[in-house]
Motif scaffolding. Structure first.
Motif, short mmCIF file in Angstrom:
data_model
loop_
_atom_site.label_atom_id
_atom_site.label_comp_id
_atom_site.label_asym_id
_atom_site.label_seq_id
_atom_site.Cartn_x
_atom_site.Cartn_y
_atom_site.Cartn_z
N UNK A 161 -24.66 0.26 24.05
CA UNK A 161 -24.54 1.60 24.62
C UNK A 161 -25.92 2.25 24.63
N UNK A 162 -26.30 2.77 25.76
CA UNK A 162 -27.62 3.40 25.92
C UNK A 162 -27.48 4.91 25.88
N UNK A 163 -28.18 5.53 24.93
CA UNK A 163 -28.21 6.99 24.81
C UNK A 163 -29.58 7.47 25.28
N UNK A 164 -29.60 8.44 26.18
CA UNK A 164 -30.87 8.99 26.68
C UNK A 164 -30.90 10.49 26.43
N UNK A 165 -31.99 10.96 25.83
CA UNK A 165 -32.17 12.38 25.53
C UNK A 165 -33.21 12.96 26.47
N UNK A 177 -28.55 18.47 25.77
CA UNK A 177 -27.91 17.59 26.73
C UNK A 177 -28.41 16.15 26.58
N UNK A 178 -27.46 15.19 26.62
CA UNK A 178 -27.84 13.78 26.62
C UNK A 178 -26.84 12.99 27.44
N UNK A 179 -27.22 11.77 27.81
CA UNK A 179 -26.34 10.91 28.59
C UNK A 179 -26.05 9.64 27.81
N UNK A 180 -24.91 9.02 28.13
CA UNK A 180 -24.50 7.77 27.48
C UNK A 180 -23.98 6.82 28.54
N UNK A 181 -24.44 5.58 28.48
CA UNK A 181 -24.02 4.56 29.43
C UNK A 181 -23.81 3.24 28.70
N UNK A 182 -22.98 2.38 29.28
CA UNK A 182 -22.81 1.02 28.80
C UNK A 182 -23.52 0.10 29.78
N UNK A 183 -24.27 -0.84 29.25
CA UNK A 183 -25.02 -1.77 30.10
C UNK A 183 -24.07 -2.48 31.06
N UNK A 185 -21.65 9.15 31.18
CA UNK A 185 -21.10 10.34 30.53
C UNK A 185 -22.26 11.24 30.16
N UNK A 186 -22.19 12.47 30.63
CA UNK A 186 -23.21 13.47 30.29
C UNK A 186 -22.58 14.47 29.33
N UNK A 187 -23.20 14.62 28.17
CA UNK A 187 -22.63 15.45 27.10
C UNK A 187 -23.57 16.62 26.84
N UNK A 188 -23.02 17.83 26.81
CA UNK A 188 -23.88 18.99 26.57
C UNK A 188 -23.04 20.17 26.05
N UNK A 189 -23.67 21.06 25.26
CA UNK A 189 -22.99 22.27 24.83
C UNK A 189 -22.71 23.19 26.02
N UNK A 190 -21.68 23.99 25.91
CA UNK A 190 -21.36 24.93 26.98
C UNK A 190 -22.56 25.82 27.31
N UNK A 236 -19.76 8.83 21.06
CA UNK A 236 -20.51 10.07 21.30
C UNK A 236 -19.73 11.31 20.87
N UNK A 237 -18.61 11.12 20.14
CA UNK A 237 -18.01 12.27 19.49
C UNK A 237 -16.63 12.71 19.93
N UNK A 238 -16.00 12.00 20.89
CA UNK A 238 -14.66 12.40 21.31
C UNK A 238 -13.67 11.29 20.99
N UNK A 239 -12.68 11.60 20.11
CA UNK A 239 -11.72 10.60 19.64
C UNK A 239 -10.41 10.61 20.41
#
Length: 318
Positions: A6-10, A18-24, A30-35, A165-168
């Motif tokens: 899993x690739x995390x980019x800040x 804000x950061x993004x997460x991808x699977x090779x 998936x783009x994750x960020x606070x409201x 990345x934090x969501x179960x």
């Protein structure tokens, strides 16, 4: 087990922005960020794309559970801006925006994903859904068979990446059916490589002969799961403090109810806990050390001693 990368980019160089997460080799992102950083998301290319989104906040009635709203839209930023101005989204704290790097998600695709995600979150019970009307299986967007297979694969990758990345919420309950009844099932809500069946896991027990309490649990990754049919003491000790509120919450949700004949409480369904001590305290209705109260069903060793023995065995392995 096959490894995954899993690739995390800040983009901002900060772990709290804000950061993004991808699977090779996966087309999704998936783009994750606070409201509070919705304006930063606005300037990103995926903000103008179709996608599915998850709005997440705290559940004040259940501190161990998230409140979530799941939606779909043809332009992510437009829909998120609308929600930002809505009074009924006051719970919203974090955002998971799901899009495709190859821009091949159609309206029918994202409606299908939305319906399946709502379905899986509802089944898992790991989050409280704020969606007013649940989308049933029969209301999914009709897709050709090949497209359905593609979206199920897409969903399977989401089920893998989101817990990291934090969501179960998409994480399924532990499977307590016999393995033989599953056949070759490998759907996203039950990948045996990622989520083993309960009959493959060590079992632990609590027994109190004087009261008739008998509970069985299994440990799966970061959860200690008390299995349906386990019983618990009904009357609490006056000094009980730890996890008393959690027990009350489980009773109010109907997961733990009075047993008709024994005067005990009984677990109506499998209930995950964050620790053996939380589970033991709820069952015994008093403060309890789960590492000593839970006993491995096969060896009779206490939970703590059993785990220590495993560590020492692993250390001795070549």
């Amino acid at each position: 087990m096959n490894g995954r990368s899993i690739r995390i980019f800040l983009p901002e160089g900060s772990p709290v922005q804000l950061f993004t997460a991808e699977i090779v080799n996966w087309t999704g992102r998936v783009t994750i960020f606070p409201r509070a950083e919705l304006s930063k998301f606005k300037g990103r290319p995926e903000a103008q794309q179709p996608g599915v989104y998850i709005l997440i906040g705290e559940n004040p009635e259940h501190p161990e559970q998230d409140v979530v709203y799941i939606g779909e839209t043809e332009v992510l930023i437009d829909r998120l801006k609308y929600h930002n101005g809505s009074e009924d989204k006051d719970f919203w704290q974090a955002t998971f925006a799901i899009s495709s790097k190859d821009a091949n998600l159609t309206k029918a695709h994202i409606r299908y994903l939305e319906a399946r995600m709502i379905e899986l979150v509802s089944q898992s019970g790991r989050a409280k859904l704020k969606n007013g009307t649940l989308i049933s299986s029969g209301q999914k967007s009709p897709l050709p068979e090949a497209d359905q297979a593609d979206m199920e694969y897409f969903l399977g990758q989401l089920a893998l990446i989101l817990p990291v990345v934090g969501f179960q919420g998409l994480r399924p309950k532990i499977n307590t059916r016999p393995t033989s009844s599953l056949g070759n099932q490998t759907t996203p809500d039950h990948d045996p490589e990622i989520y083993p069946d309960s009959d493959q896991l060590p079992r632990f027990e609590i027994k109190m002969d004087q009261t008739g309490v008998k509970a069985t649990a299994v440990e799966s990754a970061d959860e200690f799961v008390v299995l349906a049919g386990s019983t618990a003491r009904k009357d609490a000790q006056p000094s009980w403090g730890n996890y008393r509120q959690l027990r009350a919450q489980l009773e109010s949700e109907g997961k733990v109810v009075p047993h008709a004949d024994s005067g005990l409480l009984i677990f109506q369904e499998d209930v995950p806990f964050r620790s053996p001590s939380a589970a033991a305290s709820v069952i015994l209705a008093r403060n309890a050390n789960g590492r000593t109260r839970w006993v491995h069903a096969e060896t009779g060793k206490g939970y703590g001693d059993f785990k220590q023995q495993q560590l020492e065995a692993d250390h001795q392995s070549p």
